[in-house]
Design an enzyme around this catalytic site. Structure first.
Site, PDB file in Angstrom:
ATOM      1  N   ASP A 269       0.840  -1.197   0.000  1.00 17.43           N
ATOM      2  CA  ASP A 269       0.000   0.000   0.000  1.00 17.43           C
ATOM      3  C   ASP A 269       0.878   1.252   0.000  1.00 17.43           C
ATOM      4  O   ASP A 269       1.931   1.275  -0.634  1.00 17.43           O
ATOM      5  CB  ASP A 269      -0.905  -0.049   1.244  1.00 17.43           C
ATOM      6  CG  ASP A 269      -2.248   0.601   1.028  1.00 17.43           C
ATOM      7  OD1 ASP A 269      -2.287   1.837   0.895  1.00 17.43           O
ATOM      8  OD2 ASP A 269      -3.276  -0.109   1.008  1.00 17.43           O
TER       9      ASP A 269
ATOM     10  N   ASN B 224     -14.355  -0.004  -6.547  1.00 20.20           N
ATOM     11  CA  ASN B 224     -15.363   0.952  -6.087  1.00 20.20           C
ATOM     12  C   ASN B 224     -16.094   1.615  -7.245  1.00 20.20           C
ATOM     13  O   ASN B 224     -16.412   2.794  -7.190  1.00 20.20           O
ATOM     14  CB  ASN B 224     -14.706   2.040  -5.226  1.00 20.20           C
ATOM     15  CG  ASN B 224     -14.143   1.490  -3.938  1.00 20.20           C
ATOM     16  OD1 ASN B 224     -14.660   0.524  -3.395  1.00 20.20           O
ATOM     17  ND2 ASN B 224     -13.069   2.084  -3.460  1.00 20.20           N
TER      18      ASN B 224
ATOM     19  N   SER C 177     -11.440  -0.953  -0.145  1.00 17.54           N
ATOM     20  CA  SER C 177     -10.129  -0.912   0.497  1.00 17.54           C
ATOM     21  C   SER C 177     -10.239  -1.233   1.979  1.00 17.54           C
ATOM     22  O   SER C 177      -9.300  -1.769   2.577  1.00 17.54           O
ATOM     23  CB  SER C 177      -9.498   0.472   0.340  1.00 17.54           C
ATOM     24  OG  SER C 177      -8.877   0.631  -0.900  1.00 17.54           O
TER      25      SER C 177
ATOM     26  N   HIS D 133      -3.485   5.964   3.858  1.00 21.47           N
ATOM     27  CA  HIS D 133      -4.314   4.824   3.452  1.00 21.47           C
ATOM     28  C   HIS D 133      -3.789   3.511   4.004  1.00 21.47           C
ATOM     29  O   HIS D 133      -4.549   2.701   4.562  1.00 21.47           O
ATOM     30  CB  HIS D 133      -4.377   4.792   1.920  1.00 21.47           C
ATOM     31  CG  HIS D 133      -5.304   3.763   1.362  1.00 21.47           C
ATOM     32  ND1 HIS D 133      -4.884   2.500   1.018  1.00 21.47           N
ATOM     33  CD2 HIS D 133      -6.626   3.818   1.056  1.00 21.47           C
ATOM     34  CE1 HIS D 133      -5.910   1.815   0.539  1.00 21.47           C
ATOM     35  NE2 HIS D 133      -6.983   2.589   0.537  1.00 21.47           N
TER      36      HIS D 133
END
Length: 407
Positions: free
Chosen positions: A146, A271, A347, A179
């Site tokens: 990530d 998404n 996520s 994130h």
């Protein structure tokens, strides 16, 4: 790159060598030149088709994936002109050890911001406190590929191992975005420390691998490298809360390599929502074979409006209004305050599936198999939507309690 194209690259390399040999022994020099010229034209045409997939406005990064005894080797070269890119692609295709050649494509963190506030409703749904009497994920390592992880966050101290930074090699995999830190907290934030939140697999360890920069951007080549690195450095589960609409040789080979080492790979389903006519764009790495693709539900147990649909959706997990750990200076795109933040997206759902896998792996103990954990996660899920499997909700919402009780 499709398997057909990969195979073609190998056959083509053989044809160059075989054609030259035949020409030297059974044909005239002119005929030999014609054979080689035809092979070269086909090679350049294939290279041109690969170059045509380059993303406008992005660097011309040619990614050649080769086969080695230690696993796939992923080499990137930045071309300054399309002509140079064609030469690099053709050179890669002509090698017999080449698995495939691709253009690197953008990867974005898979997130939909939501300003609503709530509690840790996912842990309530799962009955986390009762789960921990059976398993807390102790001894399991979950790689978070990530934006990095802020290891000194009060809720993540002692939970984070030394990782690797592919964005700025030679530095620690610290998170300049937020994130990755949010994902890590969902998995393994400390419990019972009188502050913040608790992770579902509260005793698991996080292995941070930074492949996305401070803005949450990166490319498929670094993601593939991150998967290979995590596979070689102790990961039991790999969490990929990111996605791209591009499938390529590097990513596919990296996932297959991790799976060959008995590692469960879990990835966000996307998404993009689910259009009535067009569905959703395919999301990789979730769509690679054997990867657990994770969609999202909201606090009411309904499929989140942003959650993508498709054959790559295997299970669902809580993804809306999820509170978790955050860096001191979050990237403005997240809309977060420091230290803790509510975010929504597949996520956020993906690390719940990764954490559930960690609970099961710790429970099974020595001899566990990634394929078994994947199968149990799907077979014990709470069916929602259409009866049985469907491309909107997969096999249903993960149920860690039922998974741990299964035999």
């Amino acid at each position: 790159m499709t398997p057909v194209r990969k195979a073609f690259g190998r056959i083509l390399a053989s044809a160059v060598l075989g054609g030259a040999l035949v020409a030297a022994t059974t044909t005239t020099a002119g005929a030999a030149d014609d054979i080689l010229s035809g092979v070269d034209r086909t090679l350049r045409q294939t290279a041109a088709r690969i170059l045509a997939t380059a993303t406008p406005g992005e660097p011309l990064e040619v990614v050649t994936t080769t086969r080695t005894s230690a696993g796939p080797r992923i080499i990137s070269s930045i071309a300054s002109t399309p002509e140079q890119a064609l030469d690099l692609i053709a050179a890669g295709l002509s090698r017999s050890s080449t698995i495939g050649v691709d253009m690197a494509h953008p990867v974005q963190i898979d997130i939909t911001n939501d300003t609503y506030r709530s509690q840790q409703w996912a842990l309530t749904r799962f009955g986390a406190e009762s789960l921990w009497r059976t398993s807390s994920g102790s001894g399991v390592v979950v790689a978070v590929i990530d934006t990095g992880v802020r290891a000194w966050h009060p809720d993540l101290r002692r939970q984070v191992r030394k990782g690797y930074d592919f964005v700025d090699p030679g530095t620690s995999a610290m998170d300049a975005n937020g994130h990755g830190t949010h994902v890590a907290g969902i998995i393994a934030a400390l419990a019972g420390n009188r502050q913040g939140i608790a992770g579902l697999a509260r005793s698991a360890q996080i292995l941070p691998v930074r492949v996305l920069d401070a803005s949450g951007s990166g490319d498929t080549a670094d993601v593939a490298r991150g998967i290979v690195w995590a596979a070689d450095h102790g990961a039991n589960v790999i969490n990929l809360s990111l996605g791209s609409s591009w499938s390529d040789s590097a990513g596919k080979a990296a996932v297959e390599y991790a799976q060959s080492k008995n590692i469960l790979v879990v990835a966000a389903a996307g998404n993009s929502g689910c259009g009535l006519l067009l569905g959703s764009p395919t999301s990789y790495p979730a769509a690679y074979a054997g990867v657990v693709g994770v969609g999202a539900i909201d606090a009411n147990g309904s499929t989140a409006s942003y959650s993508s649909c498709g054959s790559w959706v295997d299970v669902m997990a809580p993804g809306s209004r999820i509170i978790s750990t955050m860096v001191e200076t979050p990237d403005s795109s997240l809309g977060c305050q420091p230290r803790y933040c509510y975010l929504s997206g597949t996520s956020m759902a993906t690390p719940y599936a990764a954490a559930a896998a960690a609970l099961e792996i710790a429970h099974l103990g020595r001899g566990w198999r990634a394929s078994t954990v994947r199968s149990l996660m799907q077979s014990t899920a709470d069916d929602i939507g259409s009866r049985g499997y469907d491309t909107r909700t997969g096999n249903g919402v993960i149920n860690p309690r039922r998974m741990l009780a299964a035999r």
